[in-house]
Design a protein around this motif. Structure first.
Motif, PDB file in Angstrom:
ATOM      1  N   HIS A  50       0.833  -1.200   0.000  1.00  0.00           N
ATOM      2  CA  HIS A  50       0.000   0.000   0.000  1.00  0.00           C
ATOM      3  C   HIS A  50       0.876   1.262   0.000  1.00  0.00           C
ATOM      4  O   HIS A  50       2.051   1.202   0.368  1.00  0.00           O
ATOM      5  N   TYR A 109      -7.420   5.148   5.337  1.00  0.00           N
ATOM      6  CA  TYR A 109      -6.061   4.906   5.809  1.00  0.00           C
ATOM      7  C   TYR A 109      -6.075   3.878   6.942  1.00  0.00           C
ATOM      8  O   TYR A 109      -6.992   3.829   7.758  1.00  0.00           O
ATOM      9  N   ALA A 110      -5.019   3.051   7.010  1.00  0.00           N
ATOM     10  CA  ALA A 110      -4.909   2.023   8.046  1.00  0.00           C
ATOM     11  C   ALA A 110      -3.959   2.422   9.172  1.00  0.00           C
ATOM     12  O   ALA A 110      -4.115   1.991  10.312  1.00  0.00           O
ATOM     13  N   MET A 143      -7.398   3.887  13.299  1.00  0.00           N
ATOM     14  CA  MET A 143      -6.105   3.552  12.703  1.00  0.00           C
ATOM     15  C   MET A 143      -5.088   3.210  13.779  1.00  0.00           C
ATOM     16  O   MET A 143      -5.181   3.698  14.897  1.00  0.00           O
ATOM     17  N   GLU A 184       0.298  -3.268   6.057  1.00  0.00           N
ATOM     18  CA  GLU A 184      -0.946  -3.211   6.825  1.00  0.00           C
ATOM     19  C   GLU A 184      -2.074  -2.493   6.087  1.00  0.00           C
ATOM     20  O   GLU A 184      -3.243  -2.736   6.358  1.00  0.00           O
ATOM     21  N   GLY A 185      -1.741  -1.573   5.227  1.00  0.00           N
ATOM     22  CA  GLY A 185      -2.736  -0.783   4.507  1.00  0.00           C
ATOM     23  C   GLY A 185      -2.148   0.576   4.200  1.00  0.00           C
ATOM     24  O   GLY A 185      -0.990   0.859   4.527  1.00  0.00           O
TER      25      GLY A 185
END
Length: 175
Positions: A2, A43-44, A71, A105-106
């Motif tokens: 990502h 968003y992560a 997050m 993770e993202g």
């Protein structure tokens, strides 16, 4: 993997905050803020420097509280220590391998500050730059990329003007 996205408001003269951390000249409501809040949901991980994190104290954020509860939030600081029960992580340093692990993770939201953004730009790990350029001149404060002289290549992929004079721009970043 990502992207790491630097999504930030900036003045026409290149500052993300004015002297004393003043952000009063940036939009605090309206369509530009609604669009920003919509992006936040995607968003992560939130990544920020100590001063950006502590800026939240002015608005009621308690030490250790996560400003983005949906997050994982990481504060990069050589001066700050976390306490028991903190909902944010405090890392002493960051490198490209740590960024790569976060990107798994993202999408990673780099929310500030300028010095951290500058060091990440020099590492070549910022993938997207999303700026909300405010129709304001601040004359000083925190530069978009801090004291860094990083000069990555940018390719514009989106431009959106708002009625208040703010212009959103998205750029792909390459070293």
């Amino acid at each position: 993997m990502h992207p790491l996205v630097y999504d930030v408001a900036v003045s026409l003269d290149g500052y993300i905050a004015g002297p004393g951390g003043d952000v009063s000249r940036f939009a605090h409501e309206g369509a530009v803020v609604d669009d920003y809040l919509s992006r936040l949901a995607g968003y992560a991980v939130a990544l920020m420097g100590r001063e950006t994190y502590e800026f939240g104290y002015r608005f009621g954020l308690a030490p250790g509280q996560n400003p983005y509860p949906h997050m994982r939030s990481v504060v990069i600081s050589s001066q700050m220590s976390s306490g028991p029960g903190w909902a944010v992580e405090v890392w002493r340093e960051i490198d490209a391998s740590a960024i790569a692990a976060l990107k798994v993770e993202g999408p990673v939201y780099l929310c500030g500050g300028g010095a951290l953004a500058g060091s990440l730009a020099k590492m070549g790990v910022i993938d997207l730059l999303r700026v909300k350029e405010a129709p304001a001149l601040l004359g000083g404060g925190v530069p978009l990329f801090g004291p860094s002289h990083a000069a990555p290549s940018l390719t514009c992929s989106d431009v959106r003007p708002y009625a208040d004079g703010t212009v959103f721009r998205e750029f792909s970043v390459s070293a």
